[in-house]
Write an enzyme that holds these catalytic residues in place. Structure first.
Site, short mmCIF file in Angstrom:
data_model
loop_
_atom_site.label_atom_id
_atom_site.label_comp_id
_atom_site.label_asym_id
_atom_site.label_seq_id
_atom_site.Cartn_x
_atom_site.Cartn_y
_atom_site.Cartn_z
N ASP A 11 0.79 -1.18 0.01
CA ASP A 11 0.13 -0.01 -0.02
C ASP A 11 0.94 1.20 0.11
O ASP A 11 2.07 1.03 0.11
CB ASP A 11 -0.99 -0.04 1.22
CG ASP A 11 -1.66 1.05 1.63
OD1 ASP A 11 -2.20 1.77 0.56
OD2 ASP A 11 -1.75 1.77 2.60
N ARG A 12 0.34 2.29 -0.39
CA ARG A 12 1.29 3.69 -0.44
C ARG A 12 1.22 4.22 0.75
O ARG A 12 2.04 4.38 1.78
CB ARG A 12 0.88 4.29 -1.66
CG ARG A 12 2.04 5.39 -2.08
CD ARG A 12 1.47 6.42 -2.88
NE ARG A 12 0.81 7.46 -2.38
CZ ARG A 12 0.27 8.73 -2.84
NH1 ARG A 12 0.35 8.88 -4.24
NH2 ARG A 12 -0.22 9.57 -2.26
N ASP A 13 -0.08 5.08 1.25
CA ASP A 13 0.06 5.93 2.35
C ASP A 13 -0.16 5.17 3.67
O ASP A 13 -0.92 4.14 3.90
CB ASP A 13 -1.22 6.85 2.11
CG ASP A 13 -1.00 7.55 0.80
OD1 ASP A 13 0.11 8.00 0.75
OD2 ASP A 13 -1.78 7.98 -0.05
N CYS A 95 -6.07 3.67 -7.92
CA CYS A 95 -7.37 3.97 -8.42
C CYS A 95 -7.74 5.38 -8.00
O CYS A 95 -7.81 5.81 -6.95
CB CYS A 95 -8.25 3.01 -7.31
SG CYS A 95 -9.93 3.68 -7.40
N CYS A 112 -11.68 -1.12 -8.90
CA CYS A 112 -10.06 -1.02 -8.77
C CYS A 112 -10.05 -0.60 -7.26
O CYS A 112 -8.89 -0.52 -6.89
CB CYS A 112 -9.52 -0.37 -9.70
SG CYS A 112 -9.94 1.39 -10.22
N ARG A 113 -11.22 0.04 -6.55
CA ARG A 113 -10.75 0.66 -5.39
C ARG A 113 -10.52 -0.39 -4.37
O ARG A 113 -11.44 -1.37 -4.10
CB ARG A 113 -11.89 1.44 -5.03
CG ARG A 113 -11.77 2.16 -3.67
CD ARG A 113 -12.74 3.29 -3.40
NE ARG A 113 -12.66 3.72 -1.98
CZ ARG A 113 -11.95 4.47 -1.53
NH1 ARG A 113 -10.91 4.96 -2.24
NH2 ARG A 113 -12.11 4.80 -0.19
N LYS A 114 -9.42 -0.63 -3.51
CA LYS A 114 -9.61 -1.80 -2.65
C LYS A 114 -10.72 -1.36 -1.62
O LYS A 114 -10.88 -0.51 -1.01
CB LYS A 114 -8.13 -1.56 -1.69
CG LYS A 114 -6.47 -1.72 -2.71
CD LYS A 114 -5.59 -1.64 -1.70
CE LYS A 114 -5.29 -0.23 -1.48
NZ LYS A 114 -3.99 0.14 -0.80
N ASP A 139 -2.06 -0.71 5.83
CA ASP A 139 -2.31 -0.37 7.11
C ASP A 139 -3.58 -0.17 7.35
O ASP A 139 -4.13 0.26 8.56
CB ASP A 139 -1.52 1.03 7.39
CG ASP A 139 -2.21 1.90 6.62
OD1 ASP A 139 -2.80 1.87 5.27
OD2 ASP A 139 -2.20 3.39 6.93
MG LIG Z 1 -2.86 2.91 3.60
ZN LIG Z 2 -11.19 2.58 -9.05
#
Ligand SMILES: [Mg+2]
Ligand SMILES: [Zn+2]
Length: 175
Positions: A11-13, A95, A112-114, A139
């Protein structure tokens, strides 16, 4: 038949980026702050023959906090920064959508949104995945759901040292 590939999905953030500026909606590299051990962790994954893939929800695009182009640029700068330490992210999937967005093009319920895992299906088309050794680090519980939906192991990261966290995962997997 190609050999199966170990995949590390990050994950990024909250995993690579620790910055909470603008409530964590980060569209500019100057607001992006690497989490402790993040670059070292990516390099370690590279050295251990993992494909390093980032899957991230960036609804800030749909919400008009920043543009699609801003995010593409930010990701390029992240990759450039990693190059300086000989580390590499192989692919980044993001996404841009949200059902409550204000940018018409991106205001939708997407796949595509987790925790939905359209991006995992894309990854599966690119690489023959080693399911036992592949994993997802996030996270949020939605990241863990994404992992579950994709049949890979999910590990919840709590903003300590990403290198130490990943080192343990990789070594448990290889034993
Ligand atoms: Mg995150
Ligand atoms: Zn999406």
């Amino acid at each position: 038949m190609t050999r199966s590939k170990k995949i590390a999905i990050l994950d990024r953030d909250g995993v690579l980026n620790k910055s909470n500026i603008n409530n964590g909606y980060i569209g500019l590299f100057k607001d992006f702050k690497w989490i402790k051990g993040a670059k070292k962790a990516i390099k370690y994954l590279n050295q251990n023959n993992y494909k390093v893939i980032v899957v991230t929800n960036q609804s800030g695009i749909a919400r008009k906090y920043f543009s699609y182009k801003d995010v593409v640029k930010l990701h390029k700068l992240m990759k450039d920064d990693l190059k300086r330490t000989n580390a590499k992210i192989d692919r980044i999937f993001f996404c841009p959508h949200h059902k409550d967005g204000v940018v018409k093009k991106y205001k939708l319920i997407c796949s595509c949104r987790k925790p939905k895992n359209k991006f995992f299906k894309k990854i599966k088309k690119i690489w023959n995945i080693d399911y036992k050794k592949s994993f997802m680090i996030g996270d949020q519980l939605t990241d863990m759901e994404f992992a579950k939906n994709s049949n890979i192991n999910g590990f919840l990261f709590k903003k300590n040292d990403l290198y130490k966290f990943i080192f343990r995962i990789v070594n448990e997997r290889n034993n």
